[in-house]
Design an enzyme around this catalytic site. Structure first.
Site, PDB file in Angstrom:
ATOM      1  N   TYR A   1       0.840  -1.196   0.000  1.00  0.00           N
ATOM      2  CA  TYR A   1       0.000   0.000   0.000  1.00  0.00           C
ATOM      3  C   TYR A   1       0.877   1.249   0.000  1.00  0.00           C
ATOM      4  O   TYR A   1       1.862   1.324   0.742  1.00  0.00           O
ATOM      5  CB  TYR A   1      -0.907   0.022   1.233  1.00  0.00           C
ATOM      6  CG  TYR A   1      -2.002   1.063   1.161  1.00  0.00           C
ATOM      7  CD1 TYR A   1      -3.141   0.845   0.387  1.00  0.00           C
ATOM      8  CD2 TYR A   1      -1.906   2.269   1.853  1.00  0.00           C
ATOM      9  CE1 TYR A   1      -4.151   1.794   0.317  1.00  0.00           C
ATOM     10  CE2 TYR A   1      -2.916   3.224   1.784  1.00  0.00           C
ATOM     11  CZ  TYR A   1      -4.034   2.975   1.014  1.00  0.00           C
ATOM     12  OH  TYR A   1      -5.027   3.918   0.922  1.00  0.00           O
TER      13      TYR A   1
ATOM     14  N   PHE B   1      -5.726   9.385  -3.027  1.00  0.00           N
ATOM     15  CA  PHE B   1      -4.456   8.919  -3.593  1.00  0.00           C
ATOM     16  C   PHE B   1      -4.113   7.635  -2.857  1.00  0.00           C
ATOM     17  O   PHE B   1      -3.873   7.656  -1.643  1.00  0.00           O
ATOM     18  CB  PHE B   1      -3.340   9.947  -3.378  1.00  0.00           C
ATOM     19  CG  PHE B   1      -1.982   9.485  -3.869  1.00  0.00           C
ATOM     20  CD1 PHE B   1      -1.376  10.103  -4.950  1.00  0.00           C
ATOM     21  CD2 PHE B   1      -1.296   8.449  -3.231  1.00  0.00           C
ATOM     22  CE1 PHE B   1      -0.119   9.679  -5.399  1.00  0.00           C
ATOM     23  CE2 PHE B   1      -0.051   8.021  -3.673  1.00  0.00           C
ATOM     24  CZ  PHE B   1       0.539   8.637  -4.755  1.00  0.00           C
ATOM     25  N   GLU B   2      -4.093   6.542  -3.566  1.00  0.00           N
ATOM     26  CA  GLU B   2      -3.628   5.289  -2.983  1.00  0.00           C
ATOM     27  C   GLU B   2      -3.140   4.386  -4.101  1.00  0.00           C
ATOM     28  O   GLU B   2      -3.690   4.391  -5.206  1.00  0.00           O
ATOM     29  CB  GLU B   2      -4.726   4.586  -2.177  1.00  0.00           C
ATOM     30  CG  GLU B   2      -5.953   4.188  -2.966  1.00  0.00           C
ATOM     31  CD  GLU B   2      -6.955   3.364  -2.156  1.00  0.00           C
ATOM     32  OE1 GLU B   2      -6.688   3.079  -0.979  1.00  0.00           O
ATOM     33  OE2 GLU B   2      -8.004   2.996  -2.725  1.00  0.00           O
ATOM     34  N   ILE B   3      -2.087   3.647  -3.813  1.00  0.00           N
ATOM     35  CA  ILE B   3      -1.629   2.591  -4.710  1.00  0.00           C
ATOM     36  C   ILE B   3      -1.813   1.280  -3.961  1.00  0.00           C
ATOM     37  O   ILE B   3      -1.191   1.058  -2.918  1.00  0.00           O
ATOM     38  CB  ILE B   3      -0.166   2.787  -5.142  1.00  0.00           C
ATOM     39  CG1 ILE B   3       0.005   4.133  -5.869  1.00  0.00           C
ATOM     40  CG2 ILE B   3       0.267   1.634  -6.061  1.00  0.00           C
ATOM     41  CD1 ILE B   3       1.425   4.415  -6.329  1.00  0.00           C
TER      42      ILE B   3
END
Length: 294
Positions: free
Chosen positions: A150, A215-217
């Site tokens: 994450y 915003f997240e990966i």
């Protein structure tokens, strides 16, 4: 997902994509997947495709109604009463059923969309965001090489009224499924009660700290894992996405804090990112031209 038929919405998405291409993706050429609860207009598709290089892969996905709409299991009378109560407590967006739908979708449904089947990582990008600095390395490759599940830029407190029962419901799940707890989880972060003790008290023990999921990966393998999926099934039955206003941010954060090794969560502090009203502003080395003078 949003009403992409409005001119201002198309413009805000175009601005975001232009910045992302300029600061990052023109170097790496990753595909885009656009998702909406309605069919995308031909105008929208045409403008997006005209904006990007011809070789860029682009998917336009209509979200399945069952993944987006309020489930039939939700008691509408109870829902209306709960919404009215939360509105009296000034909880934002609580009267918008589309917002409840969105929170449920990003918590438990988006990673099951067919277009994402063969992807391991997904970076969530919203309209009306700004990227101020060049990103000169492959962030997905970084996640893979360093075994991260994450990536985030901002960490905030949530409205405690919106998640009043989430922590106690989560503890019920953990009690039933102790095997899913990670011994190296971010428990202190979830239980912190120094800066906002009122949040901790209202929620019965949760700090309301959460990752700003605009915003997240995500490593989608984590979201598709047994602990996360079982947790989502449990929360779905509780109905708190509608009887309260459980956001995908606290839900995702609780899952990460409890079921993941905290060393696998990465703060992309070097990414200059803005989504009103918050900004992640990294320091640039003296004399660096990496960031715009904004």
């Amino acid at each position: 997902a949003s009403d992409v038929y409005k001119r201002q919405d198309i413009s805000s998405i175009i601005s975001t994509i232009e910045q992302l291409e300029d600061k990052f993706n023109n170097k790496f050429g990753y595909p885009y997947t656009f998702m909406n609860d309605a069919e995308f207009s031909d105008t929208f598709k045409k403008e997006i495709l005209a904006l990007l290089p011809k070789e860029r892969i682009v998917h336009f996905v209509k979200i399945r109604p069952d993944d987006w709409n309020k489930p039939a299991s939700i008691d509408n009378v109870k829902y209306i009463e709960a919404v009215d109560k939360l509105a009296s407590e000034d909880v934002q967006y609580v009267k918008k059923v589309s917002y409840h739908n969105m929170c449920r979708f990003y918590s438990s449904k988006f990673y099951h969309q067919e277009a994402l089947t063969y992807y391991k990582y997904a970076w969530r990008i919203e309209p009306d965001v700004n990227f101020y600095c060049n990103i000169d390395y492959d962030m997905f490759q970084f996640m893979e090489m360093h075994d991260k599940i994450y990536g985030f830029t901002l960490n905030l407190y949530d409205s405690p009224q919106s998640v009043r029962s989430l922590w106690n419901d989560t503890l019920e799940f953990v009690k039933e499924n102790p095997q899913y707890l990670n011994r190296d989880g971010a428990y202190e972060w979830l239980k912190e009660n120094v800066q906002n003790p009122e949040n901790y008290n209202i929620t019965g023990g949760y700090s309301t700290c959460h990752f700003w999921t605009n915003f997240e990966i995500n490593n989608l393998d984590f979201l598709r894992s047994e602990p996360y999926e079982k947790y989502m099934d449990f929360l779905e039955k509780k109905g708190g996405f509608y009887y309260e206003r459980w956001g995908d941010a606290p839900v995702r954060s609780l899952a990460l804090g409890l079921f993941a090794d905290k060393s696998k969560i990465h703060w992309f502090r070097d990414v200059a990112y803005h989504h009103f009203p918050y900004t992640n502003c990294p320091s640039s080395p003296p004399g660096s031209n990496r960031c715009d003078k904004k």
